[in-house]
Write a protein that holds these residues in place. Sequence first.
Motif, PDB file in Angstrom:
ATOM      1  N   GLY A 177       0.691  -1.200   0.042  1.00  0.00           N
ATOM      2  CA  GLY A 177       0.026   0.021   0.071  1.00  0.00           C
ATOM      3  C   GLY A 177       0.939   1.464   0.067  1.00  0.00           C
ATOM      4  N   SER A 178       0.317   2.257   0.359  1.00  0.00           N
ATOM      5  CA  SER A 178       0.918   3.657   0.608  1.00  0.00           C
ATOM      6  C   SER A 178       2.127   3.614   1.562  1.00  0.00           C
ATOM      7  CB  SER A 178       0.129   4.719   0.797  1.00  0.00           C
ATOM      8  OG  SER A 178      -0.544   4.705   2.103  1.00  0.00           O
ATOM      9  N   LYS A 179       2.913   4.598   1.726  1.00  0.00           N
ATOM     10  CA  LYS A 179       4.180   4.533   2.583  1.00  0.00           C
ATOM     11  C   LYS A 179       3.251   4.476   4.108  1.00  0.00           C
ATOM     12  CE  LYS A 179       8.326   6.452   3.727  1.00  0.00           C
ATOM     13  NZ  LYS A 179       9.516   7.417   3.315  1.00  0.00           N
ATOM     14  N   ILE A 180       2.408   5.648   4.105  1.00  0.00           N
ATOM     15  CA  ILE A 180       1.621   5.439   5.394  1.00  0.00           C
ATOM     16  C   ILE A 180       1.018   4.570   5.778  1.00  0.00           C
ATOM     17  CG2 ILE A 180      -0.287   7.001   6.737  1.00  0.00           C
ATOM     18  CD1 ILE A 180       0.572   9.304   4.781  1.00  0.00           C
ATOM     19  N   PHE A 181       0.226   3.856   4.875  1.00  0.00           N
ATOM     20  CA  PHE A 181      -0.327   2.504   5.208  1.00  0.00           C
ATOM     21  C   PHE A 181       0.451   1.461   5.757  1.00  0.00           C
ATOM     22  CE2 PHE A 181      -2.131  -1.640   4.099  1.00  0.00           C
ATOM     23  CZ  PHE A 181      -3.376  -1.554   4.692  1.00  0.00           C
ATOM     24  N   VAL A 182       1.685   1.091   5.255  1.00  0.00           N
ATOM     25  CA  VAL A 182       2.498   0.211   5.576  1.00  0.00           C
ATOM     26  C   VAL A 182       3.129   0.444   6.727  1.00  0.00           C
ATOM     27  CG1 VAL A 182       4.774  -0.868   4.878  1.00  0.00           C
ATOM     28  CG2 VAL A 182       3.101  -0.600   3.009  1.00  0.00           C
ATOM     29  N   ASN A 183       3.460   1.578   7.101  1.00  0.00           N
ATOM     30  CA  ASN A 183       4.118   2.021   8.351  1.00  0.00           C
ATOM     31  C   ASN A 183       3.194   2.049   9.464  1.00  0.00           C
ATOM     32  OD1 ASN A 183       6.700   2.688   7.614  1.00  0.00           O
ATOM     33  ND2 ASN A 183       6.306   4.869   7.013  1.00  0.00           N
ATOM     34  N   ALA A 201       7.948   0.657   5.904  1.00  0.00           N
ATOM     35  CA  ALA A 201       7.857   0.725   4.361  1.00  0.00           C
ATOM     36  C   ALA A 201       9.000   0.506   3.746  1.00  0.00           C
ATOM     37  CB  ALA A 201       7.270   2.264   4.120  1.00  0.00           C
ATOM     38  N   ARG A 202       9.087  -0.403   2.688  1.00  0.00           N
ATOM     39  CA  ARG A 202      10.237  -0.429   1.807  1.00  0.00           C
ATOM     40  C   ARG A 202       9.886  -0.412   0.368  1.00  0.00           C
ATOM     41  NH1 ARG A 202      11.916  -0.104   6.152  1.00  0.00           N
ATOM     42  NH2 ARG A 202      13.324  -1.751   7.274  1.00  0.00           N
ATOM     43  N   LYS A 203      10.690   0.242  -0.426  1.00  0.00           N
ATOM     44  CA  LYS A 203      10.368   0.411  -1.813  1.00  0.00           C
ATOM     45  C   LYS A 203      10.481  -0.673  -2.625  1.00  0.00           C
ATOM     46  CE  LYS A 203      12.037   5.342  -2.503  1.00  0.00           C
ATOM     47  NZ  LYS A 203      12.955   6.010  -3.574  1.00  0.00           N
ATOM     48  N   MET A 204       9.511  -0.580  -3.629  1.00  0.00           N
ATOM     49  CA  MET A 204       9.472  -1.789  -4.510  1.00  0.00           C
ATOM     50  C   MET A 204      10.811  -1.919  -5.437  1.00  0.00           C
ATOM     51  SD  MET A 204       5.782  -2.742  -5.109  1.00  0.00           S
ATOM     52  CE  MET A 204       4.635  -3.240  -3.858  1.00  0.00           C
ATOM     53  N   ARG A 205      11.513  -2.999  -5.919  1.00  0.00           N
ATOM     54  CA  ARG A 205      12.454  -3.023  -6.561  1.00  0.00           C
ATOM     55  C   ARG A 205      12.350  -3.992  -7.899  1.00  0.00           C
ATOM     56  NH1 ARG A 205      16.928  -1.177  -3.304  1.00  0.00           N
ATOM     57  NH2 ARG A 205      16.417  -0.986  -1.168  1.00  0.00           N
ATOM     58  N   GLY A 206      13.331  -3.959  -8.820  1.00  0.00           N
ATOM     59  CA  GLY A 206      13.248  -5.131  -9.767  1.00  0.00           C
ATOM     60  C   GLY A 206      11.965  -4.932 -10.815  1.00  0.00           C
ATOM     61  N   ALA A 207      11.439  -6.036 -11.144  1.00  0.00           N
ATOM     62  CA  ALA A 207      10.263  -5.896 -11.945  1.00  0.00           C
ATOM     63  C   ALA A 207       9.151  -4.949 -11.375  1.00  0.00           C
ATOM     64  CB  ALA A 207       9.630  -7.328 -12.048  1.00  0.00           C
ATOM     65  N   ILE A 214       5.047   4.902  -4.993  1.00  0.00           N
ATOM     66  CA  ILE A 214       3.471   4.907  -5.147  1.00  0.00           C
ATOM     67  C   ILE A 214       3.054   3.849  -4.193  1.00  0.00           C
ATOM     68  CG2 ILE A 214       1.432   4.866  -6.653  1.00  0.00           C
ATOM     69  CD1 ILE A 214       3.415   5.748  -8.819  1.00  0.00           C
ATOM     70  N   LEU A 215       3.696   2.469  -4.421  1.00  0.00           N
ATOM     71  CA  LEU A 215       3.123   1.415  -3.947  1.00  0.00           C
ATOM     72  C   LEU A 215       4.600   1.013  -2.861  1.00  0.00           C
ATOM     73  CD1 LEU A 215       1.071  -1.028  -5.986  1.00  0.00           C
ATOM     74  CD2 LEU A 215       0.395   0.868  -4.238  1.00  0.00           C
ATOM     75  N   TRP A 216       4.297   0.555  -1.441  1.00  0.00           N
ATOM     76  CA  TRP A 216       5.401   0.268  -0.728  1.00  0.00           C
ATOM     77  C   TRP A 216       5.252  -1.055  -0.134  1.00  0.00           C
ATOM     78  CZ3 TRP A 216       9.425   3.760   0.328  1.00  0.00           C
ATOM     79  CH2 TRP A 216       9.033   5.049  -0.234  1.00  0.00           C
ATOM     80  N   SER A 217       6.199  -1.805   0.305  1.00  0.00           N
ATOM     81  CA  SER A 217       5.952  -3.031   0.601  1.00  0.00           C
ATOM     82  C   SER A 217       6.969  -3.115   2.237  1.00  0.00           C
ATOM     83  CB  SER A 217       6.624  -4.180   0.000  1.00  0.00           C
ATOM     84  OG  SER A 217       6.805  -5.446   0.677  1.00  0.00           O
ATOM     85  N   ALA A 218       6.289  -4.131   2.929  1.00  0.00           N
ATOM     86  CA  ALA A 218       6.606  -4.391   4.426  1.00  0.00           C
ATOM     87  C   ALA A 218       7.961  -5.242   4.331  1.00  0.00           C
ATOM     88  CB  ALA A 218       5.771  -5.015   5.288  1.00  0.00           C
ATOM     89  N   ARG A 219       8.396  -5.701   3.188  1.00  0.00           N
ATOM     90  CA  ARG A 219       9.583  -6.800   3.014  1.00  0.00           C
ATOM     91  C   ARG A 219      10.405  -6.194   1.988  1.00  0.00           C
ATOM     92  NH1 ARG A 219       8.400 -12.916   2.611  1.00  0.00           N
ATOM     93  NH2 ARG A 219      10.730 -12.578   3.310  1.00  0.00           N
ATOM     94  N   ASP A 220      11.592  -6.199   2.305  1.00  0.00           N
ATOM     95  CA  ASP A 220      12.597  -5.667   1.171  1.00  0.00           C
ATOM     96  C   ASP A 220      13.220  -6.795   0.590  1.00  0.00           C
ATOM     97  OD1 ASP A 220      14.435  -4.172  -0.165  1.00  0.00           O
ATOM     98  OD2 ASP A 220      15.677  -3.617   1.489  1.00  0.00           O
TER      99      ASP A 220
END
Length: 225
Positions: A177-183, A201-207, A214-220
């Motif tokens: 979700g958004s950075k705020i939501f993930v945090n 919040a962790r930035k999405m990488r790769g593909a 815009i979207l963030w993940s809780a896992r790196d």
Amino acid sequence: WYNRQNERKGTLWEERFKSVIVESGIAARMMAAYIDLNPVRAGMVTDPAKYRWSSYGEAIGGGAKGNAKKAREGLVRASMSHKDLGFDATKWNEVAKIYRKMLGVALERKSGEAKAQVTAFKNKRLAAVTQKSLQHREKSDPNSIKHDDNKTVLQEMKMAAMLGHRIRYFSDGAVIGSKIFVNETFAQAREKFSGKRKDGARKMRGAAESAAGILWSARDLRLQV
């Protein structure tokens, strides 16, 4: 027992069950589209509408009653829950057009026909066309859903191109979700993470790089994402 006898580890048939917490809005729409594109990525069909065991396939080919109605209600909610719109199958025709555009961009990318980048001119033109068509629709249909943020539409079209590839974040990201939501979600489940970790919040990488910021993940997930 079987693992001990055969000196192996892990599950016997499939991977263990996984779940991901997804924010309503863009994240929910991307997740729904990603799931509906699973049979396309697997090479089973060329169009998700032709796969009868998917929500999209059921919504397209099943009519307006029974399971098809439930499928339409689910996709409407996934697409518009951030606008306080729940399970409302009457909005399907409008949602279907937007959803199909997302799937179409992903299908083009999958077939190698989509361009890697969209020029500023095309962005501007798409925004103008989108604004004009939405204004016309709102005037002609008083019950239509209002989409005021054309910038969001353009962002989603760009991100949709990545859905033709396998994105581990959608299965292993834990929270999307958004950075705020993930945090905020991270803070609620703080005890489940390392004490050294300061935020979630962790930035999405790769593909999934198209969704970065815009979207963030809780896992790196650094490798093969």
